[in-house]
Design a protein around this motif. Structure first.
Motif, PDB file in Angstrom:
ATOM      1  N   ARG A 232      26.606 -38.395  74.710  1.00  0.00           N
ATOM      2  CA  ARG A 232      26.392 -37.928  73.332  1.00  0.00           C
ATOM      3  C   ARG A 232      25.116 -37.110  73.235  1.00  0.00           C
ATOM      4  O   ARG A 232      25.074 -36.060  72.572  1.00  0.00           O
ATOM      5  CB  ARG A 232      26.355 -39.117  72.368  1.00  0.00           C
ATOM      6  N   VAL A 233      24.044 -37.576  73.896  1.00  0.00           N
ATOM      7  CA  VAL A 233      22.779 -36.837  73.895  1.00  0.00           C
ATOM      8  C   VAL A 233      22.957 -35.506  74.637  1.00  0.00           C
ATOM      9  O   VAL A 233      22.410 -34.467  74.224  1.00  0.00           O
ATOM     10  CB  VAL A 233      21.656 -37.680  74.530  1.00  0.00           C
ATOM     11  N   ASP A 234      23.715 -35.543  75.717  1.00  0.00           N
ATOM     12  CA  ASP A 234      24.008 -34.330  76.481  1.00  0.00           C
ATOM     13  C   ASP A 234      24.671 -33.284  75.594  1.00  0.00           C
ATOM     14  O   ASP A 234      24.271 -32.105  75.576  1.00  0.00           O
ATOM     15  CB  ASP A 234      24.932 -34.713  77.649  1.00  0.00           C
ATOM     16  N   ASP A 235      25.683 -33.695  74.827  1.00  0.00           N
ATOM     17  CA  ASP A 235      26.349 -32.770  73.902  1.00  0.00           C
ATOM     18  C   ASP A 235      25.354 -32.201  72.894  1.00  0.00           C
ATOM     19  O   ASP A 235      25.349 -30.991  72.617  1.00  0.00           O
ATOM     20  CB  ASP A 235      27.473 -33.492  73.149  1.00  0.00           C
ATOM     21  N   GLU A 236      24.526 -33.081  72.326  1.00  0.00           N
ATOM     22  CA  GLU A 236      23.527 -32.655  71.336  1.00  0.00           C
ATOM     23  C   GLU A 236      22.540 -31.657  71.948  1.00  0.00           C
ATOM     24  O   GLU A 236      22.190 -30.645  71.324  1.00  0.00           O
ATOM     25  CB  GLU A 236      22.775 -33.877  70.814  1.00  0.00           C
ATOM     26  N   PHE A 237      22.113 -31.919  73.164  1.00  0.00           N
ATOM     27  CA  PHE A 237      21.134 -31.086  73.853  1.00  0.00           C
ATOM     28  C   PHE A 237      21.650 -29.655  74.022  1.00  0.00           C
ATOM     29  O   PHE A 237      20.984 -28.681  73.635  1.00  0.00           O
ATOM     30  CB  PHE A 237      20.824 -31.710  75.215  1.00  0.00           C
ATOM     31  N   HIS A 238      22.851 -29.529  74.552  1.00  0.00           N
ATOM     32  CA  HIS A 238      23.389 -28.197  74.825  1.00  0.00           C
ATOM     33  C   HIS A 238      23.778 -27.470  73.540  1.00  0.00           C
ATOM     34  O   HIS A 238      23.597 -26.250  73.429  1.00  0.00           O
ATOM     35  CB  HIS A 238      24.564 -28.296  75.793  1.00  0.00           C
ATOM     36  N   ALA A 239      24.302 -28.208  72.570  1.00  0.00           N
ATOM     37  CA  ALA A 239      24.628 -27.581  71.287  1.00  0.00           C
ATOM     38  C   ALA A 239      23.365 -27.069  70.606  1.00  0.00           C
ATOM     39  O   ALA A 239      23.380 -26.010  69.952  1.00  0.00           O
ATOM     40  CB  ALA A 239      25.352 -28.576  70.386  1.00  0.00           C
ATOM     41  N   THR A 240      22.263 -27.796  70.742  1.00  0.00           N
ATOM     42  CA  THR A 240      20.997 -27.368  70.145  1.00  0.00           C
ATOM     43  C   THR A 240      20.484 -26.089  70.805  1.00  0.00           C
ATOM     44  O   THR A 240      19.980 -25.185  70.127  1.00  0.00           O
ATOM     45  CB  THR A 240      19.938 -28.481  70.262  1.00  0.00           C
ATOM     46  N   ILE A 241      20.623 -26.016  72.127  1.00  0.00           N
ATOM     47  CA  ILE A 241      20.196 -24.806  72.832  1.00  0.00           C
ATOM     48  C   ILE A 241      20.983 -23.596  72.330  1.00  0.00           C
ATOM     49  O   ILE A 241      20.419 -22.537  72.030  1.00  0.00           O
ATOM     50  CB  ILE A 241      20.371 -24.968  74.354  1.00  0.00           C
ATOM     51  N   VAL A 242      22.291 -23.754  72.209  1.00  0.00           N
ATOM     52  CA  VAL A 242      23.128 -22.649  71.719  1.00  0.00           C
ATOM     53  C   VAL A 242      22.767 -22.304  70.279  1.00  0.00           C
ATOM     54  O   VAL A 242      22.624 -21.133  69.920  1.00  0.00           O
ATOM     55  CB  VAL A 242      24.622 -23.018  71.832  1.00  0.00           C
ATOM     56  N   GLY A 243      22.601 -23.319  69.448  1.00  0.00           N
ATOM     57  CA  GLY A 243      22.268 -23.089  68.048  1.00  0.00           C
ATOM     58  C   GLY A 243      20.926 -22.412  67.862  1.00  0.00           C
ATOM     59  O   GLY A 243      20.721 -21.678  66.881  1.00  0.00           O
ATOM     60  N   ALA A 244      20.009 -22.646  68.795  1.00  0.00           N
ATOM     61  CA  ALA A 244      18.671 -22.053  68.680  1.00  0.00           C
ATOM     62  C   ALA A 244      18.706 -20.529  68.744  1.00  0.00           C
ATOM     63  O   ALA A 244      17.791 -19.864  68.255  1.00  0.00           O
ATOM     64  CB  ALA A 244      17.761 -22.594  69.784  1.00  0.00           C
ATOM     65  N   ALA A 245      19.753 -19.979  69.338  1.00  0.00           N
ATOM     66  CA  ALA A 245      19.849 -18.518  69.437  1.00  0.00           C
ATOM     67  C   ALA A 245      20.062 -17.878  68.069  1.00  0.00           C
ATOM     68  O   ALA A 245      19.831 -16.666  67.909  1.00  0.00           O
ATOM     69  CB  ALA A 245      20.993 -18.123  70.365  1.00  0.00           C
ATOM     70  N   GLU A 246      20.502 -18.675  67.083  1.00  0.00           N
ATOM     71  CA  GLU A 246      20.743 -18.196  65.720  1.00  0.00           C
ATOM     72  C   GLU A 246      21.679 -16.991  65.704  1.00  0.00           C
ATOM     73  O   GLU A 246      21.459 -16.003  64.994  1.00  0.00           O
ATOM     74  CB  GLU A 246      19.412 -17.877  65.030  1.00  0.00           C
ATOM     75  N   ASN A 247      22.723 -17.108  66.504  1.00  0.00           N
ATOM     76  CA  ASN A 247      23.734 -16.056  66.594  1.00  0.00           C
ATOM     77  C   ASN A 247      25.079 -16.678  66.221  1.00  0.00           C
ATOM     78  O   ASN A 247      25.603 -17.518  66.952  1.00  0.00           O
ATOM     79  CB  ASN A 247      23.776 -15.487  68.017  1.00  0.00           C
ATOM     80  N   ARG A 248      25.621 -16.300  65.084  1.00  0.00           N
ATOM     81  CA  ARG A 248      26.832 -16.941  64.573  1.00  0.00           C
ATOM     82  C   ARG A 248      28.027 -16.758  65.501  1.00  0.00           C
ATOM     83  O   ARG A 248      28.829 -17.678  65.686  1.00  0.00           O
ATOM     84  CB  ARG A 248      27.168 -16.414  63.176  1.00  0.00           C
ATOM     85  N   ARG A 249      28.161 -15.588  66.073  1.00  0.00           N
ATOM     86  CA  ARG A 249      29.302 -15.342  66.948  1.00  0.00           C
ATOM     87  C   ARG A 249      29.178 -16.131  68.247  1.00  0.00           C
ATOM     88  O   ARG A 249      30.166 -16.645  68.779  1.00  0.00           O
ATOM     89  CB  ARG A 249      29.435 -13.841  67.227  1.00  0.00           C
TER      90      ARG A 249
ATOM     91  N   ARG B  18      31.645 -23.298  70.041  1.00  0.00           N
ATOM     92  CA  ARG B  18      32.435 -24.349  69.387  1.00  0.00           C
ATOM     93  C   ARG B  18      33.862 -24.369  69.912  1.00  0.00           C
ATOM     94  O   ARG B  18      34.469 -25.437  70.051  1.00  0.00           O
ATOM     95  CB  ARG B  18      32.424 -24.162  67.866  1.00  0.00           C
ATOM     96  N   LEU B  19      34.398 -23.194  70.213  1.00  0.00           N
ATOM     97  CA  LEU B  19      35.746 -23.128  70.759  1.00  0.00           C
ATOM     98  C   LEU B  19      35.834 -23.799  72.130  1.00  0.00           C
ATOM     99  O   LEU B  19      36.884 -24.308  72.516  1.00  0.00           O
ATOM    100  CB  LEU B  19      36.207 -21.664  70.874  1.00  0.00           C
ATOM    101  N   LEU B  20      34.721 -23.785  72.850  1.00  0.00           N
ATOM    102  CA  LEU B  20      34.696 -24.397  74.181  1.00  0.00           C
ATOM    103  C   LEU B  20      34.345 -25.873  74.157  1.00  0.00           C
ATOM    104  O   LEU B  20      34.569 -26.578  75.145  1.00  0.00           O
ATOM    105  CB  LEU B  20      33.638 -23.689  75.053  1.00  0.00           C
TER     106      LEU B  20
END
Length: 235
Positions: free
Chosen positions: A132-149, A155-157
């Motif tokens: 669960r922490v692993d999922d949160e960690f990687h999702a946070t990294i992606v979200g930090a880019a602040e790029n909606r696309r 999210r699709l992956l």
């Protein structure tokens, strides 16, 4: 005139979908397992209609596929799928590293200490929490880019990625412990605000996970089918 209130059929279908999706992603229902709407309905204590609706939705996500004329099965984990998904991760995830490295001290410290309270070897309960922490960690990294696309693509992956993590972690002895060390290397570089070092550590972690999963897929025997009634009986 009856005083009965109508049942929320849509909510039942949604709950069935969520339950099946979670079981498949967490590999409690194995890749390749046959799915009988009759047995699933009995286990979930619902009618077969919401189960069939959920299976059709899961088919559209790629987690379930048709098996014969009237049956379904969980999509197998294939080497090509693994390689393509992890290639995408190598392209998408590093985009967020520079933003994280620029966070203020408190925010950065909270992020880079996410894995500090894990120890090795991990027990089953710790592995579930770690994933669960692993999922949160990687999702946070992606979200930090602040790029909606970019976030939408990730999210699709995410469902398949989460399933891959569970598939590997419960089958490959020592992978979780190795993964913990890789995450700490990423966090250490981020704590130093070393963007190239953190990027290299992140990509190395993704490629390590890819190689382990590919080896696991090759080594694994064909998953046993879920022992259910014949899918033809679910017509």
């Amino acid at each position: 005139m009856s005083s009965l209130e109508p049942l929320d059929v849509e909510r039942v279908s949604s709950r069935v979908f969520e339950a099946l999706e979670r079981a498949i992603v967490e590999c409690r229902i194995e890749p390749g397992a046959a799915l009988s709407d009759r047995q699933l309905a009995e286990e979930l204590r619902v009618s077969r209609t919401p189960v069939r609706d959920a299976l059709r939705q899961l088919e559209s996500t790629g987690l379930v596929e048709r098996r014969g004329r009237v049956g379904w099965s969980v999509t197998r984990v294939e080497v090509r799928d693994v390689e393509e998904l992890f290639d995408l991760r190598c392209l998408l995830e590093p985009a967020g590293v520079p933003r994280i490295a620029s966070w203020d001290d408190d925010r950065l410290r909270r992020f880079v200490t996410l894995f500090d309270d894990f120890s090795t070897p991990m027990g089953t309960d710790d592995i579930a929490r770690y994933l669960r922490v692993d999922d949160e960690f990687h999702a946070t990294i992606v979200g930090a880019a602040e790029n909606r696309r970019l976030a939408h693509a990730y999210r699709l992956l995410s469902r398949e990625l989460s399933r891959f993590r569970h598939f590997t972690s419960y089958r490959y002895e020592g992978r979780v412990d190795q993964s913990l060390g890789e995450h700490r290397a990423i966090c250490g570089a981020l704590a130093r605000r070393d963007v190239p070092g953190a990027t290299d550590a992140l990509v190395a972690h993704i490629l390590s996970a890819r190689d382990t999963l590919v080896a696991t897929v090759h080594a694994s025997a064909a998953p046993a089918d879920l022992r259910t009634t014949d899918p033809e009986e679910s017509a």
